[in-house]
Structure formats: C-alpha cells, structure tokens
Design a protein around this motif. Structure first.
Motif, PDB file in Angstrom:
ATOM      1  N   ALA A   1       0.879  -1.018  -0.018  1.00  0.00           N
ATOM      2  CA  ALA A   1      -0.216   0.095  -0.423  1.00  0.00           C
ATOM      3  C   ALA A   1       1.037   1.042   0.079  1.00  0.00           C
ATOM      4  CB  ALA A   1      -1.167  -0.412   1.417  1.00  0.00           C
ATOM      5  N   GLY A   2       1.858   1.124   0.529  1.00  0.00           N
ATOM      6  CA  GLY A   2       2.357   2.870   0.888  1.00  0.00           C
ATOM      7  C   GLY A   2       3.531   2.778  -0.500  1.00  0.00           C
ATOM      8  N   LEU A   3       3.780   0.986  -1.127  1.00  0.00           N
ATOM      9  CA  LEU A   3       4.317   2.210  -2.497  1.00  0.00           C
ATOM     10  C   LEU A   3       3.508   1.969  -3.184  1.00  0.00           C
ATOM     11  CD1 LEU A   3       7.232   0.739  -4.109  1.00  0.00           C
ATOM     12  CD2 LEU A   3       6.035  -1.190  -4.631  1.00  0.00           C
ATOM     13  N   ALA A   4       2.654   1.296  -3.676  1.00  0.00           N
ATOM     14  CA  ALA A   4       1.710   2.163  -4.351  1.00  0.00           C
ATOM     15  C   ALA A   4       0.930   4.039  -4.617  1.00  0.00           C
ATOM     16  CB  ALA A   4       0.190   1.567  -4.577  1.00  0.00           C
ATOM     17  N   LEU A   5       0.912   4.308  -3.018  1.00  0.00           N
ATOM     18  CA  LEU A   5       0.723   5.458  -2.478  1.00  0.00           C
ATOM     19  C   LEU A   5       1.933   6.305  -3.010  1.00  0.00           C
ATOM     20  CD1 LEU A   5      -1.183   7.650  -0.926  1.00  0.00           C
ATOM     21  CD2 LEU A   5       0.380   6.695   0.742  1.00  0.00           C
ATOM     22  N   GLY A   6       3.818   6.283  -2.852  1.00  0.00           N
ATOM     23  CA  GLY A   6       4.845   6.559  -2.911  1.00  0.00           C
ATOM     24  C   GLY A   6       4.959   6.984  -4.713  1.00  0.00           C
ATOM     25  N   TYR A   7       4.023   5.660  -5.431  1.00  0.00           N
ATOM     26  CA  TYR A   7       3.945   5.974  -7.282  1.00  0.00           C
ATOM     27  C   TYR A   7       3.378   7.047  -7.965  1.00  0.00           C
ATOM     28  CZ  TYR A   7       4.004   4.297 -11.589  1.00  0.00           C
ATOM     29  OH  TYR A   7       3.719   5.021 -13.203  1.00  0.00           O
ATOM     30  N   VAL A   8       1.888   6.611  -6.925  1.00  0.00           N
ATOM     31  CA  VAL A   8       0.797   7.806  -7.508  1.00  0.00           C
ATOM     32  C   VAL A   8       1.451   9.131  -7.316  1.00  0.00           C
ATOM     33  CG1 VAL A   8      -1.292   8.280  -7.364  1.00  0.00           C
ATOM     34  CG2 VAL A   8      -1.297   6.290  -6.817  1.00  0.00           C
ATOM     35  N   LEU A   9       2.220   9.781  -5.552  1.00  0.00           N
ATOM     36  CA  LEU A   9       2.351  11.027  -5.192  1.00  0.00           C
ATOM     37  C   LEU A   9       3.439  11.094  -6.414  1.00  0.00           C
ATOM     38  CD1 LEU A   9       1.533  10.360  -1.512  1.00  0.00           C
ATOM     39  CD2 LEU A   9       0.204  11.482  -3.438  1.00  0.00           C
ATOM     40  N   GLY A  10       4.178  10.329  -6.249  1.00  0.00           N
ATOM     41  CA  GLY A  10       5.852  10.489  -7.204  1.00  0.00           C
ATOM     42  C   GLY A  10       5.458  10.556  -8.403  1.00  0.00           C
ATOM     43  N   THR A  11       4.785  10.159  -8.957  1.00  0.00           N
ATOM     44  CA  THR A  11       5.023   9.522 -10.693  1.00  0.00           C
ATOM     45  C   THR A  11       4.080  10.630 -11.147  1.00  0.00           C
ATOM     46  OG1 THR A  11       3.502   8.631 -12.839  1.00  0.00           O
ATOM     47  CG2 THR A  11       1.976   9.458 -10.715  1.00  0.00           C
ATOM     48  N   ARG A  12       5.000  10.857 -12.324  1.00  0.00           N
ATOM     49  CA  ARG A  12       5.688  12.123 -13.542  1.00  0.00           C
ATOM     50  C   ARG A  12       4.402  12.146 -14.859  1.00  0.00           C
ATOM     51  NH1 ARG A  12       8.120  16.256 -11.968  1.00  0.00           N
ATOM     52  NH2 ARG A  12       9.742  15.940 -10.553  1.00  0.00           N
ATOM     53  N   ALA A  13       3.341  10.040 -15.049  1.00  0.00           N
ATOM     54  CA  ALA A  13       3.212   9.942 -15.735  1.00  0.00           C
ATOM     55  C   ALA A  13       1.708  10.955 -15.804  1.00  0.00           C
ATOM     56  CB  ALA A  13       2.628   8.728 -15.548  1.00  0.00           C
ATOM     57  N   GLY A  14       0.952  11.369 -14.903  1.00  0.00           N
ATOM     58  CA  GLY A  14       0.324  12.273 -15.166  1.00  0.00           C
ATOM     59  C   GLY A  14      -1.176  11.974 -15.234  1.00  0.00           C
ATOM     60  N   ARG A  15      -2.078  12.017 -15.438  1.00  0.00           N
ATOM     61  CA  ARG A  15      -3.406  12.190 -14.897  1.00  0.00           C
ATOM     62  C   ARG A  15      -4.264  10.667 -15.564  1.00  0.00           C
ATOM     63  NH1 ARG A  15      -7.219  13.624 -10.835  1.00  0.00           N
ATOM     64  NH2 ARG A  15      -9.063  12.703 -11.712  1.00  0.00           N
ATOM     65  N   GLU A  16      -3.507  10.488 -16.500  1.00  0.00           N
ATOM     66  CA  GLU A  16      -4.500   8.958 -17.298  1.00  0.00           C
ATOM     67  C   GLU A  16      -3.774   8.003 -16.815  1.00  0.00           C
ATOM     68  OE1 GLU A  16      -3.323   6.615 -21.664  1.00  0.00           O
ATOM     69  OE2 GLU A  16      -3.016   9.153 -21.369  1.00  0.00           O
ATOM     70  N   ARG A  17      -2.273   7.862 -15.978  1.00  0.00           N
ATOM     71  CA  ARG A  17      -1.833   6.949 -15.473  1.00  0.00           C
ATOM     72  C   ARG A  17      -2.712   6.779 -13.954  1.00  0.00           C
ATOM     73  NH1 ARG A  17      -0.387   2.131 -14.965  1.00  0.00           N
ATOM     74  NH2 ARG A  17       1.109   1.484 -13.506  1.00  0.00           N
ATOM     75  N   TYR A  18      -2.614   8.074 -13.361  1.00  0.00           N
ATOM     76  CA  TYR A  18      -3.384   7.883 -12.090  1.00  0.00           C
ATOM     77  C   TYR A  18      -5.045   7.735 -12.603  1.00  0.00           C
ATOM     78  CZ  TYR A  18      -6.219  10.040  -8.785  1.00  0.00           C
ATOM     79  OH  TYR A  18      -7.038  10.451  -7.230  1.00  0.00           O
ATOM     80  N   GLU A  19      -5.468   7.833 -13.546  1.00  0.00           N
ATOM     81  CA  GLU A  19      -6.971   7.603 -13.037  1.00  0.00           C
ATOM     82  C   GLU A  19      -6.936   5.658 -13.925  1.00  0.00           C
ATOM     83  OE1 GLU A  19     -10.132   8.781 -13.039  1.00  0.00           O
ATOM     84  OE2 GLU A  19      -9.058  10.693 -12.553  1.00  0.00           O
ATOM     85  N   GLN A  20      -5.299   4.852 -14.728  1.00  0.00           N
ATOM     86  CA  GLN A  20      -6.003   3.744 -15.218  1.00  0.00           C
ATOM     87  C   GLN A  20      -5.419   3.179 -13.073  1.00  0.00           C
ATOM     88  OE1 GLN A  20      -1.846   2.595 -16.891  1.00  0.00           O
ATOM     89  NE2 GLN A  20      -3.641   1.430 -17.915  1.00  0.00           N
ATOM     90  N   LEU A  21      -4.619   3.915 -12.646  1.00  0.00           N
ATOM     91  CA  LEU A  21      -4.463   2.715 -11.136  1.00  0.00           C
ATOM     92  C   LEU A  21      -5.907   3.077 -10.078  1.00  0.00           C
ATOM     93  CD1 LEU A  21      -0.457   4.828 -10.566  1.00  0.00           C
ATOM     94  CD2 LEU A  21      -1.752   1.932 -11.119  1.00  0.00           C
ATOM     95  N   LYS A  22      -6.007   4.330 -10.397  1.00  0.00           N
ATOM     96  CA  LYS A  22      -7.395   4.160  -9.730  1.00  0.00           C
ATOM     97  C   LYS A  22      -8.326   3.217 -10.086  1.00  0.00           C
ATOM     98  CE  LYS A  22     -10.709   7.913  -9.432  1.00  0.00           C
ATOM     99  NZ  LYS A  22     -11.242   9.331  -9.317  1.00  0.00           N
ATOM    100  N   LYS A  23      -8.595   3.089 -11.342  1.00  0.00           N
ATOM    101  CA  LYS A  23      -9.683   2.274 -11.713  1.00  0.00           C
ATOM    102  C   LYS A  23      -9.115   0.410 -11.194  1.00  0.00           C
ATOM    103  CE  LYS A  23     -11.525  -0.105 -16.152  1.00  0.00           C
ATOM    104  NZ  LYS A  23     -11.209   0.408 -17.641  1.00  0.00           N
ATOM    105  N   SER A  24      -7.718  -0.020 -11.763  1.00  0.00           N
ATOM    106  CA  SER A  24      -7.259  -1.040 -10.835  1.00  0.00           C
ATOM    107  C   SER A  24      -7.435  -1.616  -9.408  1.00  0.00           C
ATOM    108  CB  SER A  24      -5.934  -1.127 -10.754  1.00  0.00           C
ATOM    109  OG  SER A  24      -5.569  -0.964 -12.469  1.00  0.00           O
ATOM    110  N   ALA A  25      -7.625  -0.233  -9.024  1.00  0.00           N
ATOM    111  CA  ALA A  25      -7.778  -0.388  -6.998  1.00  0.00           C
ATOM    112  C   ALA A  25      -9.358  -0.916  -6.677  1.00  0.00           C
ATOM    113  CB  ALA A  25      -6.680   0.532  -6.665  1.00  0.00           C
ATOM    114  N   ARG A  26      -9.490   0.067  -7.605  1.00  0.00           N
ATOM    115  CA  ARG A  26     -11.401  -0.248  -7.630  1.00  0.00           C
ATOM    116  C   ARG A  26     -11.746  -1.245  -8.167  1.00  0.00           C
ATOM    117  NH1 ARG A  26     -12.762   3.590 -10.204  1.00  0.00           N
ATOM    118  NH2 ARG A  26     -12.786   5.077  -9.037  1.00  0.00           N
ATOM    119  N   GLN A  27     -10.761  -1.822  -8.589  1.00  0.00           N
ATOM    120  CA  GLN A  27     -11.399  -3.599  -9.587  1.00  0.00           C
ATOM    121  C   GLN A  27     -10.994  -4.495  -8.792  1.00  0.00           C
ATOM    122  OE1 GLN A  27      -9.832  -4.003 -13.267  1.00  0.00           O
ATOM    123  NE2 GLN A  27     -11.318  -2.694 -14.594  1.00  0.00           N
ATOM    124  N   ILE A  28      -9.281  -4.477  -8.051  1.00  0.00           N
ATOM    125  CA  ILE A  28      -8.710  -5.557  -6.690  1.00  0.00           C
ATOM    126  C   ILE A  28     -10.311  -4.967  -5.595  1.00  0.00           C
ATOM    127  CG2 ILE A  28      -7.322  -5.318  -5.348  1.00  0.00           C
ATOM    128  CD1 ILE A  28      -5.179  -4.731  -7.663  1.00  0.00           C
TER     129      ILE A  28
END
Length: 101
Positions: free
Chosen positions: A9-36
């Motif tokens: 969970a910490g790793l995922a949070l750090g990636y989301v907060l530290g990523t420079r991939a932009g909103r698209e990647r954030y939405e993709q991660l959010k969708k994956s987390a919701r599915q899980i």
C-alpha cells in the motif's frame, strides 16, 4: 502478511504521489484499485480479517476487564458496553462497512 500489505500500500501510494506520468496513469491506477477492492475474494478476506479482529478484541476485552476491574472510568465502561450491545444485537454493518457474519 500485514507488513507485506502495508508495504504494498505504501509503495502504491508513493508511486501515485511521485509519478510524473500524469492524470491518465493516475486514473488507470485508480480503476485497478477499485477492481481489486470489488473482487469477491478480496472482500471475503477483508471480512474474515474483520471478524478475527472482533474475536481478538473480545478476548482482549475480557482479559483486560478481569485484570483492571473497577479502575476503569464509568464513561469508558459505558461506551464499551454500548459498543458490545450494538454488536450483540446483530447490527448489519460495523463502522468499517463490513458485515458481522
């Protein structure tokens, strides 16, 4: 197992907060987390963990109340009693959104 989940969970949070991939990647991660989170196996495991937590909390309550006795302030004792009665009376969900099954 708890430490592993906390680490992931910490790793995922750090990636989301530290990523420079932009909103698209954030939405993709959010969708994956919701599915899980909506996966029946994950929900079942969460409910099982919550139930085990309630069992251990009940055992701890009995152990502590036996050792502490009347030294607990009345306000605390009343609050614990009301929480136990709510659980015993068959509330459908606890504060965490899991059922008391």
């Amino acid at each position: 197992m708890r430490y592993r989940l906390t680490f992931v969970a910490g790793l995922a949070l750090g990636y989301v907060l530290g990523t420079r991939a932009g909103r698209e990647r954030y939405e993709q991660l959010k969708k994956s987390a919701r599915q899980i989170a909506q996966n029946p196996a994950v929900r079942n495991t969460a409910e099982t963990a919550a139930q085990q937590g309630r069992v251990y909390a009940g055992k701890a309550f009995h152990t502590v109340s036996h050792k502490v006795g009347d030294r607990v302030p009345a306000s605390v004792a009343d609050r614990v009693r009301s929480l136990r009665e709510r659980t015993i009376n068959g509330a459908d969900e606890d504060d965490w959104g899991t059922s008391n099954t």
